[in-house]
Enzyme design. Structure first.
Site, short mmCIF file in Angstrom:
data_model
loop_
_atom_site.label_atom_id
_atom_site.label_comp_id
_atom_site.label_asym_id
_atom_site.label_seq_id
_atom_site.Cartn_x
_atom_site.Cartn_y
_atom_site.Cartn_z
N ARG A 160 -2.76 9.48 -19.72
CA ARG A 160 -1.42 10.03 -19.47
C ARG A 160 -0.87 9.67 -18.09
NH1 ARG A 160 -2.25 16.18 -21.10
NH2 ARG A 160 -4.44 15.63 -20.76
N TYR A 195 3.64 -16.97 20.00
CA TYR A 195 2.96 -17.63 18.88
C TYR A 195 3.50 -19.04 18.71
CZ TYR A 195 1.22 -18.08 14.02
OH TYR A 195 0.58 -18.49 12.88
#
Length: 452
Positions: A14, A384
């Site tokens: 369920r 970066y």
């Protein structure tokens, strides 16, 4: 000695999910983990989890620290499930039987239940319900002693009127289970081997059934569908809010508060609506948190103001700092005393020194910023290169103009000034002015393009 057996083999159809039911969550933690945590609070010698559907997923999520897993290949009832664990049980132990989809049970309730077990008695957890439909009824004799449990489908009309029901939680001596479980049969409507049938066996041997009840009905509510999951989530959060209110925390609306971990609070803290706390969060004294903030695994100092729509994750905020609105502190962000992080600013793996300000529209990552530094709007640390991360170091007293790119690795000395619009690629010495931008040209007679 205490053995805990947790039944967690069901699929949970369920729930309409591919995930095993017991791995769905309350307060961000699997149902089953809640039950395991309560078992550990009892100092259980052994915890045995009976698994079936999605057994590998359950093992992977819950882990194996002081836990043994027992496989139930066919789900043939609760008695059959516990029987699978019999070879794992210590001969002289008390066995506490719990359910992996009943997440709100409290350790105090379980301690009381375990204390009912004796040489001639077992413990049974019951609860009185206004609507007992679907539950096994507790049948007592004229003296008030429990004589049996009748499942709802097997109960007659008179028995169905009984309000006291079986929660399924029991505490029984191991040696008694070893004797009774092999005697179970499936002569019932469900055609299952039902654990409550051992009650009649115990009575037949002259044993007493000692009952205990939880402080709140919610402790024994199970989860079978998404609606019940949502209802238990609210119950959990309301209880958490009540505990924090009792500790002195001001919640402007306890109904709009979520804690999915642990929250430790100092004195005179205030939390506005729709705030979510995850992991381990500590608030100092006089902390004010605005609406719609998300804070996880963070330490917040004294006299801090966190303004609305701020996200803080695995970070530290020092005393008298201000963060937000609409700011984000990512992992390993560390703000020192009096630092200010403004709107639409993101800090990642960076230290912001005492009294320094990053007021708006900036990204500071992999950086170390000294004291009394001012970072202008639109500044970014270019940390970066697509493969590796590099560090930016900014010393005390630096002023960085708006719309500046600091290309790491780079060091700015003390009291440096960086002109607005600069792209800084080399180190700057103490007290110098850095200007790195092309010379402006004004073109006379310029005609704008016209749409054709």
């Amino acid at each position: 000695m205490l053995d805990v057996v947790i039944l967690a083999a069901g699929k949970g159809t369920r729930m309409c999910s591919n995930k095993p039911k017991v791995l769905h969550t309350i307060a961000g933690k699997p149902f089953l983990q809640h039950v395991v945590d309560r078992s550990r609070e009892l100092d259980a010698d052994n915890i045995h989890i009976v698994v079936g559907h999605g057994a590998d997923s359950v093992r992977a999520e819950i882990g194996s620290e002081n836990i043994s897993y027992v496989q139930q290949t066919e789900q043939l009832g609760t008695g059959h499930a516990v029987k699978q664990a019999l070879p794992q049980l210590q001969a002289d132990s008390t066995v506490l039987i719990l359910y992996g989809d009943v997440p709100l049970i409290k350790s105090e309730t379980l301690k009381n239940l375990v204390s009912q077990v004796g040489e001639k008695s077992l413990g049974l957890l019951t609860v009185n319900l206004d609507n007992p439909s679907g539950y096994g009824r507790i049948i007592r004799d004229q003296d008030g002693s429990v004589v049996s449990i009748i499942e709802h489908k097997d109960a007659n009309l008179e028995q169905q009127k009984v309000k006291e029901v079986n929660t399924g939680v029991m505490a029984v001596r191991s040696q008694d289970l070893q004797r009774w479980l092999p005697q179970l049969n499936n002569n019932n409507v469900q055609k299952e081997y039902l654990l409550p049938d051992i009650i009649a066996m115990a009575k037949a041997e002259g044993m007493s059934i000692e009952t205990a009840q939880p402080a709140e009905e919610s402790e024994v509510l199970g989860v079978n569908n998404r609606l019940q999951q949502a209802e238990l989530e609210r119950i959990y959060q309301v209880n958490m809010a009540k505990d924090l209110l009792a500790q002195g925390l001001t919640l402007l609306d306890p109904a709009r508060f979520d804690c999915r971990g642990t929250l430790k609070v100092g004195k005179d803290c205030l939390v506005d609506i729709n705030c979510v706390f995850e992991g381990d969060v500590t608030l100092g004294d006089n902390v004010k948190i605005g609406p719609n903030c998300h804070i996880s695994d963070a330490v917040i100092g004294d006299d801090v103001e966190i303004k609305s729509h701020t996200v803080i994750e695995n970070a530290q905020v020092g005393n008298n700092a201000t963060v937000g609105p609409f700011a984000r502190l990512r992992p390993q962000a560390e703000l020192n005393e009096g630092a200010k992080i403004g709107n639409f600013v993101e800090i990642k793996k960076a230290v912001i020194g005492k009294g320094s300000k990053v007021s708006h529209l900036s990204y500071i990552g992999d950086a170390e910023i000294g004291s009394d530094v001012n970072i202008g709007a639109g500044t970014i640390t270019c940390n970066y290169d697509g493969v590796n991360k590099f560090k930016t170091k900014i010393s005390d007293g630096v002023f960085v103009g708006s719309n500046t790119a600091l290309v790491a690795p780079i060091n700015l000395g003390e009291n440096v000034t960086v002109g607005a619009g600069s792209v800084v690629t080399v180190d700057v010495k103490d007290n110098d002015l850095a200007v790195a931008r092309t010379r402006q040209r004004n073109i006379s007679g310029w005609k704008r393009p016209v749409k054709k």
